[in-house]
Design a protein around this motif. Sequence first.
Motif, PDB file in Angstrom:
ATOM      1  N   ASP A  81       0.846  -1.204   0.000  1.00  0.00           N
ATOM      2  CA  ASP A  81       0.000   0.000   0.000  1.00  0.00           C
ATOM      3  C   ASP A  81       0.879   1.250   0.000  1.00  0.00           C
ATOM      4  OD1 ASP A  81      -2.136  -1.602   0.043  1.00  0.00           O
ATOM      5  OD2 ASP A  81      -2.788  -1.174   2.099  1.00  0.00           O
ATOM      6  N   ALA A  82       1.923   1.212   0.847  1.00  0.00           N
ATOM      7  CA  ALA A  82       2.807   2.378   0.941  1.00  0.00           C
ATOM      8  C   ALA A  82       3.466   2.649  -0.399  1.00  0.00           C
ATOM      9  CB  ALA A  82       3.879   2.136   2.000  1.00  0.00           C
ATOM     10  N   LEU A  83       3.884   1.562  -1.068  1.00  0.00           N
ATOM     11  CA  LEU A  83       4.517   1.731  -2.370  1.00  0.00           C
ATOM     12  C   LEU A  83       3.541   2.287  -3.386  1.00  0.00           C
ATOM     13  CD1 LEU A  83       6.749  -1.429  -2.720  1.00  0.00           C
ATOM     14  CD2 LEU A  83       7.480   0.935  -2.828  1.00  0.00           C
ATOM     15  N   ALA A  84       2.301   1.777  -3.324  1.00  0.00           N
ATOM     16  CA  ALA A  84       1.294   2.236  -4.285  1.00  0.00           C
ATOM     17  C   ALA A  84       1.056   3.729  -4.104  1.00  0.00           C
ATOM     18  CB  ALA A  84       0.008   1.461  -4.088  1.00  0.00           C
ATOM     19  N   VAL A  85       0.956   4.168  -2.837  1.00  0.00           N
ATOM     20  CA  VAL A  85       0.740   5.599  -2.569  1.00  0.00           C
ATOM     21  C   VAL A  85       1.930   6.388  -3.088  1.00  0.00           C
ATOM     22  CG1 VAL A  85       0.552   7.335  -0.754  1.00  0.00           C
ATOM     23  CG2 VAL A  85      -0.730   5.202  -0.577  1.00  0.00           C
ATOM     24  N   ASP A  86       3.128   5.852  -2.819  1.00  0.00           N
ATOM     25  CA  ASP A  86       4.328   6.561  -3.249  1.00  0.00           C
ATOM     26  C   ASP A  86       4.396   6.682  -4.773  1.00  0.00           C
ATOM     27  OD1 ASP A  86       6.403   5.294  -0.598  1.00  0.00           O
ATOM     28  OD2 ASP A  86       5.274   7.156  -0.787  1.00  0.00           O
ATOM     29  N   HIS A  87       3.993   5.610  -5.473  1.00  0.00           N
ATOM     30  CA  HIS A  87       4.039   5.673  -6.925  1.00  0.00           C
ATOM     31  C   HIS A  87       3.175   6.828  -7.416  1.00  0.00           C
ATOM     32  CE1 HIS A  87       6.404   2.245  -7.929  1.00  0.00           C
ATOM     33  NE2 HIS A  87       5.695   1.456  -7.142  1.00  0.00           N
ATOM     34  N   GLU A  88       1.976   6.929  -6.814  1.00  0.00           N
ATOM     35  CA  GLU A  88       1.053   7.972  -7.281  1.00  0.00           C
ATOM     36  C   GLU A  88       1.541   9.362  -6.906  1.00  0.00           C
ATOM     37  OE1 GLU A  88      -2.655   6.724  -5.670  1.00  0.00           O
ATOM     38  OE2 GLU A  88      -2.588   4.932  -6.935  1.00  0.00           O
ATOM     39  N   SER A  89       2.201   9.458  -5.730  1.00  0.00           N
ATOM     40  CA  SER A  89       2.538  10.800  -5.250  1.00  0.00           C
ATOM     41  C   SER A  89       3.937  11.235  -5.667  1.00  0.00           C
ATOM     42  CB  SER A  89       2.445  10.843  -3.722  1.00  0.00           C
ATOM     43  OG  SER A  89       3.414   9.970  -3.192  1.00  0.00           O
ATOM     44  N   SER A  90       4.570  10.452  -6.556  1.00  0.00           N
ATOM     45  CA  SER A  90       5.954  10.803  -6.884  1.00  0.00           C
ATOM     46  C   SER A  90       6.041  12.197  -7.514  1.00  0.00           C
ATOM     47  CB  SER A  90       6.577   9.761  -7.797  1.00  0.00           C
ATOM     48  OG  SER A  90       5.976   9.805  -9.052  1.00  0.00           O
ATOM     49  N   GLU A  91       4.984  12.585  -8.259  1.00  0.00           N
ATOM     50  CA  GLU A  91       5.017  13.908  -8.866  1.00  0.00           C
ATOM     51  C   GLU A  91       4.907  14.984  -7.784  1.00  0.00           C
ATOM     52  OE1 GLU A  91       2.455  15.966 -12.216  1.00  0.00           O
ATOM     53  OE2 GLU A  91       2.721  13.795 -12.485  1.00  0.00           O
ATOM     54  N   VAL A  92       4.006  14.711  -6.825  1.00  0.00           N
ATOM     55  CA  VAL A  92       3.804  15.659  -5.723  1.00  0.00           C
ATOM     56  C   VAL A  92       5.115  15.824  -4.944  1.00  0.00           C
ATOM     57  CG1 VAL A  92       2.431  16.140  -3.665  1.00  0.00           C
ATOM     58  CG2 VAL A  92       1.464  14.784  -5.522  1.00  0.00           C
ATOM     59  N   ALA A  93       5.828  14.688  -4.817  1.00  0.00           N
ATOM     60  CA  ALA A  93       7.076  14.734  -4.054  1.00  0.00           C
ATOM     61  C   ALA A  93       8.226  15.293  -4.887  1.00  0.00           C
ATOM     62  CB  ALA A  93       7.417  13.328  -3.575  1.00  0.00           C
ATOM     63  N   GLY A  94       7.898  15.822  -6.082  1.00  0.00           N
ATOM     64  CA  GLY A  94       8.923  16.464  -6.911  1.00  0.00           C
ATOM     65  C   GLY A  94       9.960  15.473  -7.411  1.00  0.00           C
ATOM     66  N   GLY A  95       9.529  14.244  -7.703  1.00  0.00           N
ATOM     67  CA  GLY A  95      10.452  13.245  -8.234  1.00  0.00           C
ATOM     68  C   GLY A  95      11.407  12.703  -7.193  1.00  0.00           C
ATOM     69  N   ARG A  96      11.234  13.108  -5.933  1.00  0.00           N
ATOM     70  CA  ARG A  96      12.129  12.604  -4.885  1.00  0.00           C
ATOM     71  C   ARG A  96      11.708  11.192  -4.493  1.00  0.00           C
ATOM     72  NH1 ARG A  96      15.602  15.284  -1.934  1.00  0.00           N
ATOM     73  NH2 ARG A  96      15.156  14.057  -0.087  1.00  0.00           N
ATOM     74  N   TYR A  97      12.697  10.408  -4.091  1.00  0.00           N
ATOM     75  CA  TYR A  97      12.383   9.055  -3.648  1.00  0.00           C
ATOM     76  C   TYR A  97      11.705   9.123  -2.290  1.00  0.00           C
ATOM     77  CZ  TYR A  97      13.009   4.300  -2.008  1.00  0.00           C
ATOM     78  OH  TYR A  97      12.794   3.047  -1.516  1.00  0.00           O
ATOM     79  N   CYS A  98      10.535   8.531  -2.181  1.00  0.00           N
ATOM     80  CA  CYS A  98       9.855   8.559  -0.893  1.00  0.00           C
ATOM     81  C   CYS A  98       9.336   7.168  -0.539  1.00  0.00           C
ATOM     82  CB  CYS A  98       8.724   9.597  -0.908  1.00  0.00           C
ATOM     83  SG  CYS A  98       7.741   9.514  -2.404  1.00  0.00           S
ATOM     84  N   GLY A  99      10.075   6.155  -1.006  1.00  0.00           N
ATOM     85  CA  GLY A  99       9.705   4.774  -0.700  1.00  0.00           C
ATOM     86  C   GLY A  99      10.362   4.295   0.582  1.00  0.00           C
ATOM     87  N   PRO A 100      10.440   2.983   0.758  1.00  0.00           N
ATOM     88  CA  PRO A 100      11.045   2.419   1.976  1.00  0.00           C
ATOM     89  C   PRO A 100      12.531   2.770   2.070  1.00  0.00           C
ATOM     90  CG  PRO A 100      10.008   0.728   0.602  1.00  0.00           C
ATOM     91  CD  PRO A 100      10.016   1.976  -0.195  1.00  0.00           C
ATOM     92  N   PRO A 101      13.130   2.618   3.275  1.00  0.00           N
ATOM     93  CA  PRO A 101      14.558   2.934   3.429  1.00  0.00           C
ATOM     94  C   PRO A 101      15.421   2.113   2.480  1.00  0.00           C
ATOM     95  CG  PRO A 101      13.562   2.389   5.546  1.00  0.00           C
ATOM     96  CD  PRO A 101      12.529   2.113   4.509  1.00  0.00           C
ATOM     97  N   ILE A 102      16.615   2.635   2.198  1.00  0.00           N
ATOM     98  CA  ILE A 102      17.529   1.921   1.293  1.00  0.00           C
ATOM     99  C   ILE A 102      18.745   1.409   2.079  1.00  0.00           C
ATOM    100  CG2 ILE A 102      19.011   2.156  -0.729  1.00  0.00           C
ATOM    101  CD1 ILE A 102      16.913   4.085  -1.867  1.00  0.00           C
TER     102      ILE A 102
END
Length: 357
Positions: A188-209
Amino acid sequence: MPSKNNKRKRPERPTIHPRNKYADSPPDFALLASLYPSFEPFVFYSRDGHPRIDWTDFNATRELTRVLLLHDHSLNWWIPDGQLCPTVPNRSNYIHWIEDLLSSEIIPKNQTLGDLVRGFDIGTGANCIYPLLGSSLLGWSFVGSDITDVALEWAERNVNKNPHVSQLIEIRKVTVHGVELPAKELSDALAVDHESSEVAGGRYCGPPILLGVVREGEKFDFCMCNPPFFESTEEAGLNPKTSCGGTPEEMVCPGGEQAFITRMIEDSVVLKESFRWYTSMIGRKINLKFLTSKLRDVGVTIVKTTEFVQGQTCRWGLAWSFLPPTKKILPPAAVQRTNISFMLEVWMTVAFYLWSF
Ligand SMILES: C[S@@+](CC[C@H](N)C(=O)[O-])C[C@H]1O[C@@H](n2cnc3c(N)ncnc32)[C@H](O)[C@@H]1O
C-alpha cells in the motif's frame, strides 16, 4: 598514408570483463542442451548451423540462467514466473568490476573486517543473483536486502538450496524504523508513493535503502545495487511476455533510478566510512552525469565510473567512497638526501670532470 577510402575504425567497446568466465568462450547452447534435457527443447538451429534460443521467451532465458548457474557455478536456482531473470555473463561483469575496485590501492582494506570481503546487495530480488555469484566465484559474504515478500521468500530459497554458500549470505527484510512492514502495508505504501511521486517532486519517498537497514556498527567493503530504473510502468514498458520478466515492484520506484540513487548518496553521506565503496548500476547516461555532479557536491573523496555493454543495451556503473586515499610511502632510497651527501655528490662530479681533462 591511409587511403581516402579507409574509414577510421571506432575502437571496439569492451563487452565483457577479461576475468569473466565467458570472456573467451560464450555459453555453448549445444553442449548445454545435450547435458540438460530440460534445456534441450529451447534450443534450435539457424540456417548457418548455429544453436540459438528465442531471447523473447521468458521460459527459455530462465532455463538458460538455471543451467548456466548449475553447470558453471554449481548453483541450484529458480525464480517464479514473471520475476526479473538475470543473464549470468552480464551480472558477472558487475561483480568483477567491484573486484577491481576492491583491489585498487587507493582505498585501503578496512582492517577491522579481516580477510573476508563483505558486501551489501540493495534489492537482491527473488533471483538473489549478486550474492550467489559473489559468494560462489570469490568467496565473498553478503547481506541482500529487499522489500517484497516474493523477493525475500525466493532469495531465501535460492540461498538454502546451496549449502556451499548459504553460510555466506544473509537475506534482510527492509524495515521502517526497525519495524517490519507487513506485506500488505508495504505494498500500500509503495502504491501511494508511486502515485505521489510527482507531488514529491520526483524525490524518492519509498522504503529505506541503507539508513535504517544497515545496523549500528556494521561495516562493509562495498554495496551494490541494480535499482528499479523506471518512474512508471509505462516508462518501463513492462510486458509479461518479454524475455527477462520483471514486475512493477522490481522495475519501478517513485522518481525512478535518479531519485533512488540520490537517496543512496544521501544515506552514504550519513554512513560514510561504514562502506569502503558505494556502487550502483545506472540505466540512463543522463542520470550518470546528474549523479556524478551530486557526488562532487557532497564531498566524496573519489568517484569511478564504468560502462557495461550488454548486447544492444548499455548500462553504467557508478562508485564512490569517503575514505581518504592512502598516502604513497616513499621507499627508503628516495628519502631526501642530506646536505652532506649532496655536497659529496657535487664534489665527486667536479673531481670526475677534472680527472677526465
Ligand atoms: C531491478 S530489481 C534487481 C533485482 C536483482 N538484484 C537483479 O539484479 O536482478 C530491483 C529490486 O530492488 C527491490 N527494491 C526496491 N526498493 C527497495 C528498497 N528500498 N530496499 C531494498 N530493495 C528494494 C525490488 O523489490 C527489486 O527486487
